[in-house]
Design a protein around this motif. Structure first.
Motif, PDB file in Angstrom:
ATOM      1  N   VAL A  92    -110.099  12.907  26.634  1.00  0.00           N
ATOM      2  CA  VAL A  92    -111.154  13.877  26.317  1.00  0.00           C
ATOM      3  C   VAL A  92    -112.452  13.502  27.033  1.00  0.00           C
ATOM      4  CG1 VAL A  92    -112.641  14.737  24.470  1.00  0.00           C
ATOM      5  CG2 VAL A  92    -110.175  14.592  24.108  1.00  0.00           C
ATOM      6  N   ILE A  93    -112.842  12.236  26.943  1.00  0.00           N
ATOM      7  CA  ILE A  93    -114.096  11.798  27.563  1.00  0.00           C
ATOM      8  C   ILE A  93    -114.025  11.926  29.075  1.00  0.00           C
ATOM      9  CG2 ILE A  93    -115.608   9.804  27.900  1.00  0.00           C
ATOM     10  CD1 ILE A  93    -114.827   8.902  25.069  1.00  0.00           C
ATOM     11  N   ASP A  94    -112.892  11.570  29.664  1.00  0.00           N
ATOM     12  CA  ASP A  94    -112.737  11.701  31.119  1.00  0.00           C
ATOM     13  C   ASP A  94    -112.874  13.162  31.551  1.00  0.00           C
ATOM     14  OD1 ASP A  94    -112.388   8.996  31.360  1.00  0.00           O
ATOM     15  OD2 ASP A  94    -110.180   9.093  31.428  1.00  0.00           O
ATOM     16  N   ALA A  95    -112.313  14.077  30.765  1.00  0.00           N
ATOM     17  CA  ALA A  95    -112.405  15.496  31.110  1.00  0.00           C
ATOM     18  C   ALA A  95    -113.849  15.987  31.047  1.00  0.00           C
ATOM     19  CB  ALA A  95    -111.520  16.323  30.167  1.00  0.00           C
ATOM     20  N   LEU A  96    -114.590  15.541  30.043  1.00  0.00           N
ATOM     21  CA  LEU A  96    -115.978  15.980  29.906  1.00  0.00           C
ATOM     22  C   LEU A  96    -116.848  15.427  31.031  1.00  0.00           C
ATOM     23  CD1 LEU A  96    -116.502  15.630  26.035  1.00  0.00           C
ATOM     24  CD2 LEU A  96    -115.771  17.617  27.354  1.00  0.00           C
ATOM     25  N   ILE A  97    -116.597  14.187  31.396  1.00  0.00           N
ATOM     26  CA  ILE A  97    -117.390  13.567  32.459  1.00  0.00           C
ATOM     27  C   ILE A  97    -117.045  14.162  33.818  1.00  0.00           C
ATOM     28  CG2 ILE A  97    -117.824  11.402  33.687  1.00  0.00           C
ATOM     29  CD1 ILE A  97    -117.509   9.944  31.044  1.00  0.00           C
ATOM     30  N   ASP A  98    -115.749  14.327  34.098  1.00  0.00           N
ATOM     31  CA  ASP A  98    -115.320  14.796  35.416  1.00  0.00           C
ATOM     32  C   ASP A  98    -115.584  16.285  35.616  1.00  0.00           C
ATOM     33  OD1 ASP A  98    -114.473  12.229  35.857  1.00  0.00           O
ATOM     34  OD2 ASP A  98    -112.364  12.641  35.353  1.00  0.00           O
ATOM     35  N   ASP A  99    -115.345  17.097  34.592  1.00  0.00           N
ATOM     36  CA  ASP A  99    -115.426  18.552  34.756  1.00  0.00           C
ATOM     37  C   ASP A  99    -116.814  19.120  34.498  1.00  0.00           C
ATOM     38  OD1 ASP A  99    -112.750  18.363  35.268  1.00  0.00           O
ATOM     39  OD2 ASP A  99    -112.110  19.042  33.271  1.00  0.00           O
ATOM     40  N   PHE A 100    -117.623  18.439  33.671  1.00  0.00           N
ATOM     41  CA  PHE A 100    -118.914  19.003  33.295  1.00  0.00           C
ATOM     42  C   PHE A 100    -120.098  18.093  33.640  1.00  0.00           C
ATOM     43  CE2 PHE A 100    -115.664  20.720  30.500  1.00  0.00           C
ATOM     44  CZ  PHE A 100    -115.866  22.069  30.631  1.00  0.00           C
ATOM     45  N   GLY A 101    -119.819  16.943  34.201  1.00  0.00           N
ATOM     46  CA  GLY A 101    -120.903  16.054  34.584  1.00  0.00           C
ATOM     47  C   GLY A 101    -121.652  15.440  33.413  1.00  0.00           C
ATOM     48  N   ILE A 102    -121.026  15.407  32.252  1.00  0.00           N
ATOM     49  CA  ILE A 102    -121.668  14.787  31.082  1.00  0.00           C
ATOM     50  C   ILE A 102    -121.642  13.274  31.256  1.00  0.00           C
ATOM     51  CG2 ILE A 102    -121.506  14.475  28.582  1.00  0.00           C
ATOM     52  CD1 ILE A 102    -120.276  17.258  28.422  1.00  0.00           C
ATOM     53  N   SER A 103    -122.784  12.633  31.069  1.00  0.00           N
ATOM     54  CA  SER A 103    -122.869  11.187  31.271  1.00  0.00           C
ATOM     55  C   SER A 103    -122.289  10.442  30.076  1.00  0.00           C
ATOM     56  CB  SER A 103    -124.325  10.765  31.480  1.00  0.00           C
ATOM     57  OG  SER A 103    -125.097  11.029  30.318  1.00  0.00           O
ATOM     58  N   GLU A 104    -121.915   9.197  30.299  1.00  0.00           N
ATOM     59  CA  GLU A 104    -121.362   8.383  29.215  1.00  0.00           C
ATOM     60  C   GLU A 104    -122.389   8.153  28.111  1.00  0.00           C
ATOM     61  OE1 GLU A 104    -119.821   4.780  30.787  1.00  0.00           O
ATOM     62  OE2 GLU A 104    -118.271   5.737  32.018  1.00  0.00           O
ATOM     63  N   GLU A 105    -123.679   8.132  28.465  1.00  0.00           N
ATOM     64  CA  GLU A 105    -124.719   7.944  27.451  1.00  0.00           C
ATOM     65  C   GLU A 105    -124.806   9.115  26.483  1.00  0.00           C
ATOM     66  OE1 GLU A 105    -125.109   7.535  30.645  1.00  0.00           O
ATOM     67  OE2 GLU A 105    -125.369   5.356  30.817  1.00  0.00           O
ATOM     68  N   ASP A 106    -124.301  10.270  26.902  1.00  0.00           N
ATOM     69  CA  ASP A 106    -124.350  11.466  26.055  1.00  0.00           C
ATOM     70  C   ASP A 106    -123.101  11.612  25.192  1.00  0.00           C
ATOM     71  OD1 ASP A 106    -126.837  12.242  26.953  1.00  0.00           O
ATOM     72  OD2 ASP A 106    -126.028  13.420  28.625  1.00  0.00           O
ATOM     73  N   VAL A 107    -122.213  10.625  25.220  1.00  0.00           N
ATOM     74  CA  VAL A 107    -121.019  10.623  24.365  1.00  0.00           C
ATOM     75  C   VAL A 107    -121.034   9.335  23.564  1.00  0.00           C
ATOM     76  CG1 VAL A 107    -118.507  10.734  24.268  1.00  0.00           C
ATOM     77  CG2 VAL A 107    -119.739  11.953  26.093  1.00  0.00           C
ATOM     78  N   ARG A 108    -121.117   9.446  22.249  1.00  0.00           N
ATOM     79  CA  ARG A 108    -121.145   8.236  21.421  1.00  0.00           C
ATOM     80  C   ARG A 108    -120.237   8.408  20.206  1.00  0.00           C
ATOM     81  NH1 ARG A 108    -124.802   8.250  17.036  1.00  0.00           N
ATOM     82  NH2 ARG A 108    -125.957  10.206  16.795  1.00  0.00           N
ATOM     83  N   THR A 109    -119.559   7.332  19.864  1.00  0.00           N
ATOM     84  CA  THR A 109    -118.661   7.354  18.704  1.00  0.00           C
ATOM     85  C   THR A 109    -119.481   7.332  17.416  1.00  0.00           C
ATOM     86  OG1 THR A 109    -116.938   6.186  19.942  1.00  0.00           O
ATOM     87  CG2 THR A 109    -116.779   6.160  17.534  1.00  0.00           C
ATOM     88  N   ILE A 110    -119.169   8.240  16.509  1.00  0.00           N
ATOM     89  CA  ILE A 110    -119.896   8.292  15.247  1.00  0.00           C
ATOM     90  C   ILE A 110    -118.986   8.027  14.050  1.00  0.00           C
ATOM     91  CG2 ILE A 110    -121.672   9.850  16.130  1.00  0.00           C
ATOM     92  CD1 ILE A 110    -120.186  12.149  14.782  1.00  0.00           C
ATOM     93  N   VAL A 111    -117.671   8.201  14.216  1.00  0.00           N
ATOM     94  CA  VAL A 111    -116.737   7.946  13.109  1.00  0.00           C
ATOM     95  C   VAL A 111    -115.479   7.297  13.658  1.00  0.00           C
ATOM     96  CG1 VAL A 111    -115.270   8.968  11.327  1.00  0.00           C
ATOM     97  CG2 VAL A 111    -117.563   9.869  11.696  1.00  0.00           C
TER      98      VAL A 111
END
Length: 254
Positions: A92-111
């Protein structure tokens, strides 16, 4: 599809206490001196002013969205479930980063939670009588060889079944910050295609609220002053400078 809606992002409430000019000069002596009554009026001037409140609200178009998504698994093999959850979340994270340019700093584990699923008893199952049965003292019969064999077979079958395996529930969720509102729907679709099976708590925000808050504050002050001037006009007094200003606002967007 998700579209950008205007949201109430800033609310400022202001309480003002205006001094009435008449309160300072009404009790002055003719020679310009100050009488004890005038000094008393000045001492309690704050409590004899005009108390008003004003509120300002500003609605702006959000420029940021936050989405909570992840996986929820149910099973008896905890090691396999953890490996499956990690694999899915990495995809999921790889798809968001590769397809939408979302940075790793904008994805954080909350649960990240693992719990044991408590199975509720089936109401259709008859209750088991655990109390030992009393022997019939009037008629005692000896079991035949066939009956004894049947009882032994039933006992062996019960021993072979054993206890139910422990079932676990694993939940792993991340919060994704999306800076392009138009991509929110596509981001959710990509996450589901990559293995996510939980999506929720989509919130829209404004990254920089300073300008909106300043606008709301100015609106609140203007409204409070207008109320004070109207009250002064109705009562035949003059509005002076503010003596006290209190401001409060909600902690987040409405």
């Amino acid at each position: 599809m998700f579209s950008a809606q205007r949201v109430l992002i800033a609310v400022a409430s202001v309480a003002l206490v205006f001094a009435g000019a008449f309160g300072i000069f009404l009790l002055s002596d003719r020679d310009g001196g100050t009488s004890p009554q005038t000094a008393l009026a000045q001492e309690y001037g704050d409590n004899r002013g005009i108390h008003v409140e004003g509120e300002g609200q500003v609605a702006v178009t959000p420029d940021t969205a936050k989405i909570i998504l992840g996986v929820e698994l149910d099973g008896t093999d905890l090691d396999s479930m953890r490996a499956d959850a990690n694999s899915r979340m990495n995809d999921v994270i790889d798809a968001l980063i590769d397809d939408f340019g979302i940075s790793e700093e904008d994805v954080r584990t909350i649960v990240y939670d693992i719990s044991v699923r408590e199975e509720a008893p089936d109401p259709r199952e008859p209750a088991r009588d655990v109390a030992p049965s009393e022997p019939d003292t009037e008629v005692e019969e000896e079991a035949t060889d066939d009956e004894a064999t049947d009882e032994a077979d039933v006992t062996e079958e019960v021993d072979e079944v054993g206890p139910e395996p422990t079932r676990y529930v694993l939940v792993q969720l991340v919060q994704v910050r999306v800076t392009d509102i138009d991509q929110v729907g596509a981001v959710i679709d990509a996450a589901l295609d990559a293995g996510a099976n939980r999506v929720g708590n989509i919130s829209f925000e404004v990254e920089d609220r300073a300008e909106a808050i300043e606008q709301a504050r100015a609106m609140a002050v203007d409204e409070a002053r207008a109320k004070a001037e109207h009250l002064a006009e109705l009562t035949g007094v003059t509005v002076g400078q503010p003596l006290r200003i209190n401001e409060w606002s909600p902690s987040g967007p409405a």
